[in-house]
Design an enzyme around this catalytic site. Structure first.
Site, PDB file in Angstrom:
ATOM      1  N   GLU A  40       0.749  -1.233   0.013  1.00  0.00           N
ATOM      2  CA  GLU A  40      -0.059   0.040   0.041  1.00  0.00           C
ATOM      3  C   GLU A  40       0.881   1.316   0.037  1.00  0.00           C
ATOM      4  O   GLU A  40       0.780   2.206   0.710  1.00  0.00           O
ATOM      5  CB  GLU A  40      -1.041  -0.108   1.000  1.00  0.00           C
ATOM      6  N   GLU A  76      -4.971  -8.665  -0.719  1.00  0.00           N
ATOM      7  CA  GLU A  76      -5.776  -8.600   0.394  1.00  0.00           C
ATOM      8  C   GLU A  76      -7.273  -8.156  -0.101  1.00  0.00           C
ATOM      9  O   GLU A  76      -7.360  -7.262  -0.756  1.00  0.00           O
ATOM     10  CB  GLU A  76      -5.243  -7.328   1.199  1.00  0.00           C
TER      11      GLU A  76
HETATM   12  O1  AHR Z   1      -5.293  -6.092   6.502  1.00  0.00           O
HETATM   13  C1  AHR Z   1      -5.147  -5.220   7.713  1.00  0.00           C
HETATM   14  C2  AHR Z   1      -4.578  -4.035   6.839  1.00  0.00           C
HETATM   15  O2  AHR Z   1      -5.364  -3.493   5.852  1.00  0.00           O
HETATM   16  C3  AHR Z   1      -3.040  -4.324   6.217  1.00  0.00           C
HETATM   17  O3  AHR Z   1      -2.182  -4.202   7.155  1.00  0.00           O
HETATM   18  C4  AHR Z   1      -2.999  -3.069   5.158  1.00  0.00           C
HETATM   19  O4  AHR Z   1      -2.234  -3.377   4.084  1.00  0.00           O
HETATM   20  C5  AHR Z   1      -4.554  -2.994   4.775  1.00  0.00           C
HETATM   21  O5  AHR Z   1      -4.664  -1.374   4.985  1.00  0.00           O
END
Ligand code: AHR
Length: 554
Positions: free
Chosen positions: A218, A353
């Site tokens: 991110e 994610e």
């Molecule tokens: O999954 C939780 C968080 O969500 C992660 O650390 C981050 O990459 C995202 O914003």
């Protein structure tokens, strides 16, 4: 919104009706005419091979994920294999877990891998990235990182479950040299470098052969607040030289959040200012998408927009699924933009994610940051998402559900000696059969769901799913999102004949159904044999259900 008690009563009435219908649910019927829906699997329209890595996982040093979830310690009274929770290993073997992303997430860009290697008693204690977000109830080791679990322990975990490691490198707060030193630590041949000797001293003379590496996380946010152009420059710098030791490294660039097409475009534009050869250094572009905004357009505030994991009305059920359904457009949209720069589509999408994200308050273990208890709604959401990936096998090379245990859309919940498989874990078990199969175009025709969305009628699709073939074994997974209506469906395989069939189904008369430490088996898949006739099968998919049909073609 329907008050909760009234809704529960309604669900129970629906449950009564569903229970009466149960004996005929899976009976193959000769009266295909009674079906209101149709599924046609087209054997001669293959879409590509489903990468097993689509069924990947994510474990971050966050809350109870690593400490208590994965790691209990060698001297723990909790059953463990060299410190790793045994029940977790056993379950992950069952679902053929292919790959695990680690150590973050946001944590990755504040982590120095050197802190987590070498003699355990010499490892430093550090402030965890999440420490300021932790509540007072959180254990100390969630706020302050002991580094007891590091690279070696993670690789041990991967070996035990039979999956591959996917390491996320720190791009925000470490120099590029530390990235290639970590690669050297993991992959340099036995006895070749000082770092190989350090690895050997911890009991691992042979290289770990880590293929997948994330280059930051991110990077538009917690990973450095870069613009896509700035990140592309950093990406080039971090990846211009890495030691390979005769193996391919698959480097994943930090990609967009949800619909940020401008990130994808900006990254590739800047990367390719140095020529199209730059594409050779990118295996995948990461994409993150969380379904969090259940406000029905009321707000875009990250806190106010979230809903409850356990207390919800049908409109919230559908709203979550709508947010999840965006994944299809995100995959197709980013893919389209990537094609503007990479006509051959050498770079794939890595959705590292994904999952629903609710507000705090449903932790199985109070104090566990970002922990939520998944329900049947999350099972339906997860199945729907995996079906989207299955239907785009040429685009999605890997996906990692966030996160494995004691966190967001977790497959497992654990605390001390307590452990349970969540409905999401059961979906991964059902869908494991798709791994490595040939995805087949499949047509779903069903009456749409209509529901009340603040006085206006909203629609959602009636049935969706995916199909894959391995030899003569066909797997067809089907989601019925309707909270109260079953779908009688004729299932036909064009170009083939079904010789044997069975079904495994996850459903409940209560859309809030979930598993807990006290009742770990409340929601589990049920299996049935089916009988097909010449024209195929007629199957009744219950309301709020995920079904896997395993069909043998004769
Ligand atoms: O999954 C939780 C968080 O969500 C992660 O650390 C981050 O990459 C995202 O914003």
């Amino acid at each position: 919104m329907l008050p909760r008690r009234k809704f529960l009563r309604k669900s129970l009435l629906a449950a009564g009706a569903a229970a009466c219908a149960a004996p005929m649910r899976f009976a193959a019927s000769a009266q295909a005419g009674s079906a209101d829906s149709r599924i046609e699997v087209l054997l001669d329209e293959p879409l590509g091979t489903i990468s097993p890595n689509i069924y990947g996982h994510f474990a971050e040093h966050l809350g109870g994920v690593i400490y208590d979830g994965v790691w209990v310690g060698e001297n723990s009274p909790v059953a463990n294999i060299q410190g790793i929770r045994k029940s977790l290993v056993d379950e992950m073997r069952k679902i053929k877990a292919p790959v695990v992303r680690y150590p973050g997430g946001c944590f990755a860009d504040s982590y120095n891998w050197r802190d987590g290697v070498g003699p355990v008693d010499k490892r430093p204690r550090r402030t965890n990235f999440w420490s300021d977000t932790e509540t007072k109830a959180a254990p100390e080791n969630h706020k302050f990182e002991s580094n007891r679990f590091g690279t070696n322990e993670f690789i041990r975990f991967c070996r035990l479950i039979g999956g591959q490691p996917y390491l996320a490198a720190n791009l925000r707060s470490l120099p590029a040299e530390e990235f290639y030193r970590w690669v050297e630590y993991c992959n340099s041949p036995a006895g070749s470098t000082s770092l190989a000797e350090l690895r050997a001293a911890s009991g691992s003379p042979q290289p770990f052969a880590v293929r997948f590496w994330g280059v930051g996380n991110e990077s538009w946010g917690c990973g450095g607040s870069f613009t896509p152009q700035e990140y592309a420059v950093e990406f080039r710098r971090f990846t211009t030289w890495l030691p390979h030791y005769g193996m391919d490294l698959s480097l994943v660039a930090s990609g967009p959040s949800s619909g940020e097409l401008s990130w994808t475009r900006g990254f590739f534009e800047e990367l390719l200012r140095k020529g199209t050869g730059q594409l050779d250094s990118v295996y995948g572009l990461s994409l993150h998408h969380y379904a969090w905004n259940l406000s029905r357009g009321g707000t875009t505030d990250w806190e106010k927009g979230k809903g409850s994991a356990l207390e919800f009305a049908p409109v919230d059920w559908y709203e979550l699924l709508r947010e999840g359904q965006r994944m299809k457009d995100l995959v197709e949209g980013h893919w389209y933009v990537m094609g503007e720069f990479d006509e051959q589509h050498r770079v794939k999408l890595v959705v590292d994610e994904w999952g629903p994200w609710y507000r705090a308050g449903s932790e199985a273990t109070p104090g566990n940051l970002l922990e939520q208890i998944p329900t049947l709604r999350d099972a339906v959401f997860s199945a729907m998402t995996l079906d989207i990936f299955n239907r785009h096998p040429e685009k999605v090379a890997m996906a990692n559900c966030a996160q494995l245990i004691n966190c967001l859309n977790s497959l497992y919940l654990a605390h001390e000696d307590k452990f349970c498989v969540t409905p999401v874990g059961h979906v991964f078990a059902l869908y494991a059969a798709h791994q490595g199969g040939e995805s087949l175009r499949t047509i779903f025709s069903a009456p749409a769901v209509h529901y009340d969305r603040d006085g206006k009628t909203a629609m959602f699709w009636g049935l969706q799913g995916s199909a894959s073939l391995k030899g003569k074994e066909l797997q067809l997974t089907v989601v019925n999102p309707h909270v109260s209506e079953a779908r009688a469906t004729s299932v036909a395989v064009r170009g083939g004949r079904i010789s044997a069939a069975s079904a495994a189904i996850l459903t409940s008369s209560d859309i809030h159904a979930h598993n807990t430490f006290a009742e770990p088996h409340s929601l589990e898949p049920q299996t049935r044999a089916l009988t097909a006739d010449k024209s195929g099968l007629t199957v009744v998919f219950p309301p709020a259900s995920v079904t896997r049909l395993s069909l043998e073609l004769g």
